[in-house]
Design a protein around this motif. Sequence first.
Motif, PDB file in Angstrom:
ATOM      1  N   ARG A 121     -21.557  64.586 -17.351  1.00 11.97           N
ATOM      2  CA  ARG A 121     -22.076  65.384 -16.250  1.00 11.97           C
ATOM      3  C   ARG A 121     -23.387  64.726 -15.817  1.00 11.97           C
ATOM      4  O   ARG A 121     -24.280  64.495 -16.629  1.00 11.97           O
ATOM      5  N   LEU A 122     -23.484  64.401 -14.529  1.00 11.41           N
ATOM      6  CA  LEU A 122     -24.663  63.710 -14.006  1.00 11.41           C
ATOM      7  C   LEU A 122     -25.399  64.627 -13.035  1.00 11.41           C
ATOM      8  O   LEU A 122     -24.788  65.209 -12.139  1.00 11.41           O
ATOM      9  N   MET A 123     -26.727  64.728 -13.209  1.00 14.03           N
ATOM     10  CA  MET A 123     -27.544  65.576 -12.345  1.00 14.03           C
ATOM     11  C   MET A 123     -28.679  64.730 -11.766  1.00 14.03           C
ATOM     12  O   MET A 123     -29.714  64.547 -12.423  1.00 14.03           O
ATOM     13  N   PRO A 124     -28.501  64.182 -10.568  1.00 21.33           N
ATOM     14  CA  PRO A 124     -29.560  63.358  -9.979  1.00 21.33           C
ATOM     15  C   PRO A 124     -30.753  64.203  -9.553  1.00 21.33           C
ATOM     16  O   PRO A 124     -30.592  65.243  -8.907  1.00 21.33           O
ATOM     17  N   LEU A 125     -31.943  63.741  -9.906  1.00 16.61           N
ATOM     18  CA  LEU A 125     -33.164  64.423  -9.488  1.00 16.61           C
ATOM     19  C   LEU A 125     -33.703  63.834  -8.197  1.00 16.61           C
ATOM     20  O   LEU A 125     -34.514  64.456  -7.507  1.00 16.61           O
ATOM     21  N   THR A 126     -33.264  62.617  -7.888  1.00 11.79           N
ATOM     22  CA  THR A 126     -33.607  61.956  -6.630  1.00 11.79           C
ATOM     23  C   THR A 126     -32.291  61.565  -5.955  1.00 11.79           C
ATOM     24  O   THR A 126     -31.225  61.717  -6.541  1.00 11.79           O
ATOM     25  N   GLY A 127     -32.372  61.034  -4.745  1.00  8.45           N
ATOM     26  CA  GLY A 127     -31.158  60.748  -3.988  1.00  8.45           C
ATOM     27  C   GLY A 127     -31.096  59.332  -3.459  1.00  8.45           C
ATOM     28  O   GLY A 127     -30.824  59.116  -2.276  1.00  8.45           O
ATOM     29  N   ARG A 128     -31.334  58.351  -4.315  1.00  3.90           N
ATOM     30  CA  ARG A 128     -31.298  56.954  -3.887  1.00  3.90           C
ATOM     31  C   ARG A 128     -29.862  56.474  -3.709  1.00  3.90           C
ATOM     32  O   ARG A 128     -28.931  56.958  -4.372  1.00  3.90           O
ATOM     33  N   SER A 129     -29.695  55.486  -2.855  1.00  2.00           N
ATOM     34  CA  SER A 129     -28.375  54.903  -2.628  1.00  2.00           C
ATOM     35  C   SER A 129     -27.829  54.308  -3.920  1.00  2.00           C
ATOM     36  O   SER A 129     -28.536  53.562  -4.622  1.00  2.00           O
ATOM     37  N   HIS A 130     -26.578  54.646  -4.247  1.00  2.00           N
ATOM     38  CA  HIS A 130     -25.885  54.141  -5.440  1.00  2.00           C
ATOM     39  C   HIS A 130     -26.618  54.491  -6.741  1.00  2.00           C
ATOM     40  O   HIS A 130     -26.392  53.859  -7.774  1.00  2.00           O
ATOM     41  N   GLN A 131     -27.481  55.502  -6.701  1.00  2.00           N
ATOM     42  CA  GLN A 131     -28.311  55.807  -7.863  1.00  2.00           C
ATOM     43  C   GLN A 131     -27.512  56.023  -9.141  1.00  2.00           C
ATOM     44  O   GLN A 131     -27.812  55.409 -10.183  1.00  2.00           O
ATOM     45  N   LEU A 132     -26.505  56.886  -9.101  1.00  2.00           N
ATOM     46  CA  LEU A 132     -25.752  57.190 -10.318  1.00  2.00           C
ATOM     47  C   LEU A 132     -25.021  55.956 -10.826  1.00  2.00           C
ATOM     48  O   LEU A 132     -24.950  55.714 -12.034  1.00  2.00           O
ATOM     49  N   ARG A 133     -24.504  55.174  -9.905  1.00  2.00           N
ATOM     50  CA  ARG A 133     -23.724  53.990 -10.275  1.00  2.00           C
ATOM     51  C   ARG A 133     -24.599  52.939 -10.948  1.00  2.00           C
ATOM     52  O   ARG A 133     -24.215  52.347 -11.982  1.00  2.00           O
ATOM     53  N   VAL A 134     -25.780  52.698 -10.398  1.00  2.00           N
ATOM     54  CA  VAL A 134     -26.678  51.701 -10.974  1.00  2.00           C
ATOM     55  C   VAL A 134     -27.295  52.196 -12.275  1.00  2.00           C
ATOM     56  O   VAL A 134     -27.443  51.446 -13.241  1.00  2.00           O
ATOM     57  N   HIS A 135     -27.637  53.470 -12.339  1.00  4.59           N
ATOM     58  CA  HIS A 135     -28.219  54.007 -13.560  1.00  4.59           C
ATOM     59  C   HIS A 135     -27.231  53.960 -14.724  1.00  4.59           C
ATOM     60  O   HIS A 135     -27.608  53.644 -15.860  1.00  4.59           O
ATOM     61  N   MET A 136     -25.967  54.259 -14.465  1.00  8.29           N
ATOM     62  CA  MET A 136     -24.985  54.190 -15.542  1.00  8.29           C
ATOM     63  C   MET A 136     -24.779  52.732 -15.988  1.00  8.29           C
ATOM     64  O   MET A 136     -24.667  52.455 -17.187  1.00  8.29           O
ATOM     65  N   LEU A 137     -24.742  51.819 -15.047  1.00  9.06           N
ATOM     66  CA  LEU A 137     -24.645  50.400 -15.403  1.00  9.06           C
ATOM     67  C   LEU A 137     -25.846  49.979 -16.239  1.00  9.06           C
ATOM     68  O   LEU A 137     -25.702  49.253 -17.238  1.00  9.06           O
ATOM     69  N   ALA A 138     -27.038  50.461 -15.867  1.00  8.80           N
ATOM     70  CA  ALA A 138     -28.264  50.042 -16.548  1.00  8.80           C
ATOM     71  C   ALA A 138     -28.307  50.479 -18.008  1.00  8.80           C
ATOM     72  O   ALA A 138     -28.939  49.816 -18.839  1.00  8.80           O
ATOM     73  N   ILE A 139     -27.636  51.589 -18.342  1.00 12.57           N
ATOM     74  CA  ILE A 139     -27.624  52.036 -19.740  1.00 12.57           C
ATOM     75  C   ILE A 139     -26.381  51.543 -20.480  1.00 12.57           C
ATOM     76  O   ILE A 139     -26.098  51.975 -21.585  1.00 12.57           O
ATOM     77  N   GLY A 140     -25.648  50.631 -19.841  1.00 13.35           N
ATOM     78  CA  GLY A 140     -24.516  49.996 -20.512  1.00 13.35           C
ATOM     79  C   GLY A 140     -23.199  50.721 -20.396  1.00 13.35           C
ATOM     80  O   GLY A 140     -22.251  50.398 -21.118  1.00 13.35           O
ATOM     81  N   HIS A 141     -23.100  51.685 -19.475  1.00 12.94           N
ATOM     82  CA  HIS A 141     -21.874  52.465 -19.323  1.00 12.94           C
ATOM     83  C   HIS A 141     -21.498  52.573 -17.853  1.00 12.94           C
ATOM     84  O   HIS A 141     -21.637  53.650 -17.243  1.00 12.94           O
ATOM     85  N   PRO A 142     -21.022  51.484 -17.244  1.00 12.92           N
ATOM     86  CA  PRO A 142     -20.658  51.538 -15.820  1.00 12.92           C
ATOM     87  C   PRO A 142     -19.567  52.565 -15.566  1.00 12.92           C
ATOM     88  O   PRO A 142     -18.734  52.835 -16.426  1.00 12.92           O
ATOM     89  N   ILE A 143     -19.587  53.141 -14.376  1.00 17.67           N
ATOM     90  CA  ILE A 143     -18.564  54.112 -13.993  1.00 17.67           C
ATOM     91  C   ILE A 143     -17.249  53.373 -13.763  1.00 17.67           C
ATOM     92  O   ILE A 143     -17.209  52.335 -13.103  1.00 17.67           O
ATOM     93  N   LEU A 144     -16.180  53.905 -14.321  1.00 18.61           N
ATOM     94  CA  LEU A 144     -14.876  53.252 -14.213  1.00 18.61           C
ATOM     95  C   LEU A 144     -14.441  53.141 -12.753  1.00 18.61           C
ATOM     96  O   LEU A 144     -14.655  54.046 -11.948  1.00 18.61           O
ATOM     97  N   GLY A 145     -13.824  52.006 -12.436  1.00 17.99           N
ATOM     98  CA  GLY A 145     -13.300  51.787 -11.101  1.00 17.99           C
ATOM     99  C   GLY A 145     -14.342  51.451 -10.056  1.00 17.99           C
ATOM    100  O   GLY A 145     -14.022  51.425  -8.864  1.00 17.99           O
ATOM    101  N   ASP A 146     -15.565  51.162 -10.464  1.00 16.30           N
ATOM    102  CA  ASP A 146     -16.619  50.869  -9.490  1.00 16.30           C
ATOM    103  C   ASP A 146     -16.438  49.452  -8.956  1.00 16.30           C
ATOM    104  O   ASP A 146     -16.532  48.482  -9.707  1.00 16.30           O
ATOM    105  N   PRO A 147     -16.185  49.297  -7.641  1.00 16.70           N
ATOM    106  CA  PRO A 147     -15.924  47.965  -7.095  1.00 16.70           C
ATOM    107  C   PRO A 147     -17.149  47.059  -7.068  1.00 16.70           C
ATOM    108  O   PRO A 147     -17.015  45.847  -6.933  1.00 16.70           O
TER     109      PRO A 147
END
Length: 216
Positions: A151-177
């Motif tokens: 469950r992801l709860m963004p506190l800010t609204g940057r472009s691709h924020q959730l996708r980049v943050h998950m990649l940064a902690i070593g867990h990219p979102i599945l199916g992300d092109p």
Amino acid sequence: MIDTPYQPPQDDLVILHEDHELLFIDKPAGLLSVPGRGPHLADCLIARVQSVFPEALLVHRLDRDTSGVIVFARSPVAQRHLGLQFEKRQTRKQYIAQVWGQVTERQGRVDLPLIVDWDNRPRQMVCHETGRAAQTDWALIRHDIYGSRLRLMPLTGRSHQLRVHMLAIGHPILGDPFYASGQAGAFPRLMLHSRELRLRHPDGGRGLTVSAPVPF
């Protein structure tokens, strides 16, 4: 700049909530929220919505590959009211994501500033020198055969924020092109869904929560 084929789904509009000021839609994955550059990117959610509700006005966006709850205003007054709520971070957004790998902690916060990766637009990247502040809270729902459901709860609204943050902690979102590779990228869609949006109604200020079922 990265260019990917645009083949938007032809699903009928799914209306989650409708009243005199607001319109909540369940956006399908693969459909732009607003038109892109060029006639081949003209088909988008707001155009489809305005073909039925001509008065509908944009308030916020979801990434093309993200599905789920998005709200439109039905008057300029409602648009301004909602715009201020988003600007002041008074709305509450909750996403569901399937990510690669077994997340070991139960919950956490990613606090990493983001900026556009100009040579690989529309990709974004972490940049501690010139990036804009971005924070995402997350909580583990369960592990499964693909990795972890969060469950992801963004506190800010940057472009691709959730996708980049998950990649940064070593867990990219599945199916992300853009941000997943190898087996993590071998899924038919981005496994990210806007599950719930909470805000104050422009008419009277009462709290309103609208949700959309997770399609994966």
